[in-house]
Write an enzyme that holds these catalytic residues in place. Structure first.
Site, short mmCIF file in Angstrom:
data_model
loop_
_atom_site.label_atom_id
_atom_site.label_comp_id
_atom_site.label_asym_id
_atom_site.label_seq_id
_atom_site.Cartn_x
_atom_site.Cartn_y
_atom_site.Cartn_z
CG ASP A 94 -2.05 0.99 1.11
OD1 ASP A 94 -3.20 0.56 0.96
OD2 ASP A 94 -1.77 2.21 1.17
CD GLN A 130 -14.68 -0.09 -2.89
OE1 GLN A 130 -15.85 -0.33 -2.60
NE2 GLN A 130 -14.05 -0.68 -3.90
CG HIS A 173 -8.53 -2.80 -2.61
ND1 HIS A 173 -9.39 -2.02 -3.37
CD2 HIS A 173 -8.37 -2.13 -1.45
CE1 HIS A 173 -9.72 -0.94 -2.68
NE2 HIS A 173 -9.12 -0.98 -1.50
P1 DGP Z 1 -9.67 1.67 0.20
O1 DGP Z 1 -9.78 2.95 0.96
O2 DGP Z 1 -10.10 0.47 0.99
O3 DGP Z 1 -10.33 1.76 -1.15
O4 DGP Z 1 -8.11 1.45 -0.02
C1 DGP Z 1 -7.39 2.00 -1.07
C2 DGP Z 1 -5.95 1.86 -0.71
O5 DGP Z 1 -5.20 1.99 -1.91
C3 DGP Z 1 -5.42 2.90 0.25
O6 DGP Z 1 -4.96 2.24 1.42
C4 DGP Z 1 -4.28 3.59 -0.47
C5 DGP Z 1 -3.99 2.63 -1.61
N1 DGP Z 1 -3.55 3.26 -2.84
C6 DGP Z 1 -4.19 4.25 -3.52
N2 DGP Z 1 -3.51 4.56 -4.63
C7 DGP Z 1 -2.44 3.72 -4.67
C8 DGP Z 1 -1.36 3.56 -5.61
O7 DGP Z 1 -1.24 4.23 -6.63
N3 DGP Z 1 -0.43 2.60 -5.30
C9 DGP Z 1 -0.54 1.83 -4.17
N4 DGP Z 1 0.44 0.92 -3.98
N5 DGP Z 1 -1.53 1.96 -3.29
C10 DGP Z 1 -2.47 2.91 -3.54
#
Ligand code: DGP
Length: 113
Positions: A32, A94, A100
């Site tokens: 993340d 979300q 995910h």
């Molecule tokens: P949610 O809030 O459950 O939809 O989680 C989305 C997650 O995705 C959040 O913890 C941050 C992560 N995230 C958002 N953009 C990116 C990205 O470009 N790369 C990565 N590795 N994680 C990301």
């Protein structure tokens, strides 16, 4: 391939870089970008599914969950424990609308809320 404009489809396709810690035929695991615990991995299906509410393939559901276990063990979380969660929809918190699972560990996790 993938849904146009979906950031996680672009990560699956490699157009956006990520630290990939796991991959099989159906899912990938990435770190993340904004970790909420010492270990924070996201597991994404390779195909675009907006959220758990749109998931109807029991085999893929099993693959996601078993990937979460495999990654937790790979990350050394087996002994102390870990959390697997999926935020669904607006009130579920979300923010990225490509299904995910979060795998969180490396510290004592508090209650949900
Ligand atoms: P949610 O809030 O459950 O939809 O989680 C989305 C997650 O995705 C959040 O913890 C941050 C992560 N995230 C958002 N953009 C990116 C990205 O470009 N790369 C990565 N590795 N994680 C990301």
């Amino acid at each position: 391939m993938g849904q146009e404009g979906c950031i996680f489809c672009r990560i699956v396709g490699g157009a956006i870089p990520s630290e990939r810690v796991y991959e099989d035929d159906f899912v990938i695991g990435i770190r993340d970008i904004s970790p909420q615990a010492p270990t924070h991995i996201l597991i994404l299906p390779k195909i675009h599914i907006a959220s758990l509410s749109e998931l109807d393939d029991p085999a893929l559901a099993g693959q996601l969950l078993l990937a979460a276990k495999a990654i937790a063990l790979q990350e050394g979380l087996g002994a102390r424990g870990y959390r697997v969660a999926t935020n669904t929809g607006e009130w579920g918190g979300q923010s990225v609308f490509h299904l995910h699972l979060h795998v969180l560990g490396g510290r004592q996790l508090k209650g949900l809320g």
